[in-house]
Design a protein around this motif. Structure first.
Motif, PDB file in Angstrom:
ATOM      1  N   ALA A  51      36.529  34.317  28.347  1.00 29.43           N
ATOM      2  CA  ALA A  51      36.851  35.015  29.589  1.00 29.43           C
ATOM      3  C   ALA A  51      37.067  36.505  29.335  1.00 29.43           C
ATOM      4  O   ALA A  51      37.502  36.922  28.260  1.00 29.43           O
ATOM      5  CB  ALA A  51      38.092  34.404  30.226  1.00 29.43           C
ATOM      6  N   VAL A  52      36.765  37.299  30.332  1.00 31.57           N
ATOM      7  CA  VAL A  52      36.942  38.742  30.253  1.00 31.57           C
ATOM      8  C   VAL A  52      37.631  39.182  31.543  1.00 31.57           C
ATOM      9  O   VAL A  52      37.429  38.588  32.601  1.00 31.57           O
ATOM     10  CB  VAL A  52      35.590  39.467  30.073  1.00 31.57           C
ATOM     11  N   SER A  53      38.461  40.199  31.435  1.00 34.11           N
ATOM     12  CA  SER A  53      39.178  40.671  32.618  1.00 34.11           C
ATOM     13  C   SER A  53      39.006  42.175  32.783  1.00 34.11           C
ATOM     14  O   SER A  53      38.695  42.897  31.830  1.00 34.11           O
ATOM     15  CB  SER A  53      40.677  40.340  32.529  1.00 34.11           C
ATOM     16  N   LEU A  54      39.199  42.620  34.006  1.00 33.29           N
ATOM     17  CA  LEU A  54      39.090  44.036  34.350  1.00 33.29           C
ATOM     18  C   LEU A  54      40.224  44.366  35.310  1.00 33.29           C
ATOM     19  O   LEU A  54      40.460  43.626  36.269  1.00 33.29           O
ATOM     20  CB  LEU A  54      37.746  44.339  35.017  1.00 33.29           C
ATOM     21  N   CYS A  55      40.911  45.447  35.049  1.00 34.37           N
ATOM     22  CA  CYS A  55      41.998  45.892  35.924  1.00 34.37           C
ATOM     23  C   CYS A  55      41.533  47.117  36.706  1.00 34.37           C
ATOM     24  O   CYS A  55      41.015  48.069  36.118  1.00 34.37           O
ATOM     25  CB  CYS A  55      43.235  46.226  35.103  1.00 34.37           C
ATOM     26  N   LEU A  56      41.680  47.072  38.017  1.00 40.47           N
ATOM     27  CA  LEU A  56      41.330  48.197  38.874  1.00 40.47           C
ATOM     28  C   LEU A  56      42.535  48.529  39.740  1.00 40.47           C
ATOM     29  O   LEU A  56      43.169  47.641  40.304  1.00 40.47           O
ATOM     30  CB  LEU A  56      40.119  47.867  39.749  1.00 40.47           C
ATOM     31  N   ARG A  57      42.857  49.824  39.830  1.00 43.34           N
ATOM     32  CA  ARG A  57      43.969  50.271  40.662  1.00 43.34           C
ATOM     33  C   ARG A  57      43.503  51.372  41.611  1.00 43.34           C
ATOM     34  O   ARG A  57      42.594  52.137  41.275  1.00 43.34           O
ATOM     35  CB  ARG A  57      45.109  50.812  39.795  1.00 43.34           C
ATOM     36  N   THR A  58      44.125  51.425  42.766  1.00 47.47           N
ATOM     37  CA  THR A  58      43.790  52.461  43.730  1.00 47.47           C
ATOM     38  C   THR A  58      45.019  52.852  44.534  1.00 47.47           C
ATOM     39  O   THR A  58      45.890  52.022  44.798  1.00 47.47           O
ATOM     40  CB  THR A  58      42.665  52.000  44.679  1.00 47.47           C
ATOM     41  N   ALA A  59      45.084  54.129  44.885  1.00 43.79           N
ATOM     42  CA  ALA A  59      46.145  54.613  45.760  1.00 43.79           C
ATOM     43  C   ALA A  59      45.680  54.632  47.207  1.00 43.79           C
ATOM     44  O   ALA A  59      46.420  55.068  48.086  1.00 43.79           O
ATOM     45  CB  ALA A  59      46.564  56.022  45.335  1.00 43.79           C
ATOM     46  N   ASP A  60      44.474  54.167  47.451  1.00 39.39           N
ATOM     47  CA  ASP A  60      43.880  54.164  48.788  1.00 39.39           C
ATOM     48  C   ASP A  60      43.970  52.763  49.370  1.00 39.39           C
ATOM     49  O   ASP A  60      43.254  51.856  48.927  1.00 39.39           O
ATOM     50  CB  ASP A  60      42.418  54.611  48.701  1.00 39.39           C
ATOM     51  N   PRO A  61      44.825  52.521  50.361  1.00 37.33           N
ATOM     52  CA  PRO A  61      44.962  51.174  50.920  1.00 37.33           C
ATOM     53  C   PRO A  61      43.684  50.655  51.565  1.00 37.33           C
ATOM     54  O   PRO A  61      43.458  49.447  51.610  1.00 37.33           O
ATOM     55  CB  PRO A  61      46.090  51.325  51.946  1.00 37.33           C
ATOM     56  N   ILE A  62      42.835  51.563  52.043  1.00 40.88           N
ATOM     57  CA  ILE A  62      41.561  51.132  52.644  1.00 40.88           C
ATOM     58  C   ILE A  62      40.674  50.519  51.568  1.00 40.88           C
ATOM     59  O   ILE A  62      40.071  49.458  51.761  1.00 40.88           O
ATOM     60  CB  ILE A  62      40.850  52.316  53.321  1.00 40.88           C
ATOM     61  N   CYS A  63      40.584  51.181  50.431  1.00 45.45           N
ATOM     62  CA  CYS A  63      39.783  50.682  49.312  1.00 45.45           C
ATOM     63  C   CYS A  63      40.285  49.316  48.873  1.00 45.45           C
ATOM     64  O   CYS A  63      39.500  48.383  48.663  1.00 45.45           O
ATOM     65  CB  CYS A  63      39.840  51.675  48.155  1.00 45.45           C
ATOM     66  N   SER A  64      41.591  49.183  48.748  1.00 41.32           N
ATOM     67  CA  SER A  64      42.188  47.919  48.316  1.00 41.32           C
ATOM     68  C   SER A  64      41.865  46.791  49.288  1.00 41.32           C
ATOM     69  O   SER A  64      41.485  45.690  48.891  1.00 41.32           O
ATOM     70  CB  SER A  64      43.706  48.089  48.189  1.00 41.32           C
ATOM     71  N   GLU A  65      41.990  47.060  50.572  1.00 45.55           N
ATOM     72  CA  GLU A  65      41.754  46.030  51.585  1.00 45.55           C
ATOM     73  C   GLU A  65      40.296  45.571  51.593  1.00 45.55           C
ATOM     74  O   GLU A  65      40.011  44.373  51.668  1.00 45.55           O
ATOM     75  CB  GLU A  65      42.141  46.563  52.964  1.00 45.55           C
ATOM     76  N   ILE A  66      39.368  46.524  51.486  1.00 48.51           N
ATOM     77  CA  ILE A  66      37.942  46.171  51.493  1.00 48.51           C
ATOM     78  C   ILE A  66      37.591  45.347  50.257  1.00 48.51           C
ATOM     79  O   ILE A  66      36.869  44.346  50.341  1.00 48.51           O
ATOM     80  CB  ILE A  66      37.067  47.442  51.558  1.00 48.51           C
ATOM     81  N   LEU A  67      38.088  45.741  49.090  1.00 50.58           N
ATOM     82  CA  LEU A  67      37.800  45.010  47.862  1.00 50.58           C
ATOM     83  C   LEU A  67      38.345  43.586  47.915  1.00 50.58           C
ATOM     84  O   LEU A  67      37.674  42.636  47.506  1.00 50.58           O
ATOM     85  CB  LEU A  67      38.383  45.745  46.658  1.00 50.58           C
ATOM     86  N   GLN A  68      39.555  43.433  48.414  1.00 45.98           N
ATOM     87  CA  GLN A  68      40.145  42.099  48.507  1.00 45.98           C
ATOM     88  C   GLN A  68      39.290  41.190  49.389  1.00 45.98           C
ATOM     89  O   GLN A  68      39.066  40.024  49.064  1.00 45.98           O
ATOM     90  CB  GLN A  68      41.562  42.198  49.076  1.00 45.98           C
ATOM     91  N   HIS A  69      38.817  41.733  50.489  1.00 47.68           N
ATOM     92  CA  HIS A  69      37.981  40.950  51.403  1.00 47.68           C
ATOM     93  C   HIS A  69      36.634  40.621  50.764  1.00 47.68           C
ATOM     94  O   HIS A  69      36.151  39.486  50.854  1.00 47.68           O
ATOM     95  CB  HIS A  69      37.774  41.719  52.706  1.00 47.68           C
ATOM     96  N   ALA A  70      36.025  41.617  50.101  1.00 47.81           N
ATOM     97  CA  ALA A  70      34.687  41.427  49.540  1.00 47.81           C
ATOM     98  C   ALA A  70      34.686  40.425  48.390  1.00 47.81           C
ATOM     99  O   ALA A  70      33.753  39.631  48.245  1.00 47.81           O
ATOM    100  CB  ALA A  70      34.122  42.765  49.076  1.00 47.81           C
ATOM    101  N   LEU A  71      35.726  40.448  47.562  1.00 42.87           N
ATOM    102  CA  LEU A  71      35.749  39.601  46.375  1.00 42.87           C
ATOM    103  C   LEU A  71      35.879  38.114  46.692  1.00 42.87           C
ATOM    104  O   LEU A  71      35.473  37.266  45.889  1.00 42.87           O
ATOM    105  CB  LEU A  71      36.881  40.031  45.445  1.00 42.87           C
TER     106      LEU A  71
END
Length: 217
Positions: A51-71
């Motif tokens: 297994a491999v993992s990737l950590c992504l962080r953002t200060a933009d709540p719009i970016c976070s919301e779209i990524l959560q939905h898309a994933l």
């Protein structure tokens, strides 16, 4: 950006420009780690057998919301032509005490700062250069202004605690050589500034995989 394209207008905005400060400097407001997991290196390649993992962080709540939905829409993806299966998504929020004004940090993707000359050449700085912390602070000031639209809550300070030659990374991205540094540092600033940098990264080229850190307990 392909994941963000579920909202085409936002994906195009972030890819083409991002957030801009009064000096027309552009920032994407996210950073990400290296691929993490057991691996083998040979013939200038890295193999992750498990297994491999990737950590992504953002200060933009719009970016976070779209990524959560898309994933959650798919679990099969391609990474450099290699099929991968998404097994798990974990979300967390950094909590910083109101009286916290410094953090001991460990870089999990190296940070880079540099100056550019009129002929397009760049001069990178290492953590022991006097100008290194100055440029880190200037980058933070621009980044904060572009995100919030007002001056940052004071300056930040960074001090190298443990940095060696093994922490130096030189890599080539889009025909440009980038010199970056890992290591352990002491980061000082207001609680809001520290939390902001945790989500956006230190230094330049955060959206290319530079400047993410973890807090050392």
């Amino acid at each position: 950006y392909r994941l963000l394209s579920t909202v085409p207008e936002y994906s195009a905005f972030l890819h083409d420009n991002g957030y801009t400060d009064s000096r027309q400097k552009h920032f994407k407001m996210f950073c990400f780690s290296r691929l993490q997991g057991k691996n083998h290196k040979y013939n200038k390649q890295i193999e992750f057998p498990y297994a491999v993992s990737l950590c992504l962080r953002t200060a933009d709540p719009i970016c976070s919301e779209i990524l959560q939905h898309a994933l959650v829409l798919h679990n099969e993806y391609q990474l450099c032509g290699q099929p991968i299966i998404l097994k798990r998504i974990e979300q967390s929020e950094l909590e910083i005490e109101e009286d916290c004004h410094q953090l001991k940090i460990q870089m999990i993707s190296p940070m880079t700062v540099y100056t550019s000359t009129s002929d397009g050449k760049t001069h990178p700085y290492n953590p022991l250069d006097d100008k290194f912390p100055v440029l880190i602070n200037e980058n933070f000031q621009h980044k904060w202004e572009s995100a919030v639209g007002s001056p940052a809550p004071g300056n930040i300070e960074i001090y190298a605690l443990s940095v060696a030659s093994r922490d130096k990374l030189v890599t080539k991205i889009k025909n440009i050589y980038v010199t970056a540094w890992g290591g352990t540092y002491l980061l000082k600033g207001s609680p809001d500034a520290l939390k902001f940098l945790y989500h956006t990264g230190l230094g330049s080229k955060n959206s290319m995989g530079f400047g993410m850190f973890d807090i050392v307990k």
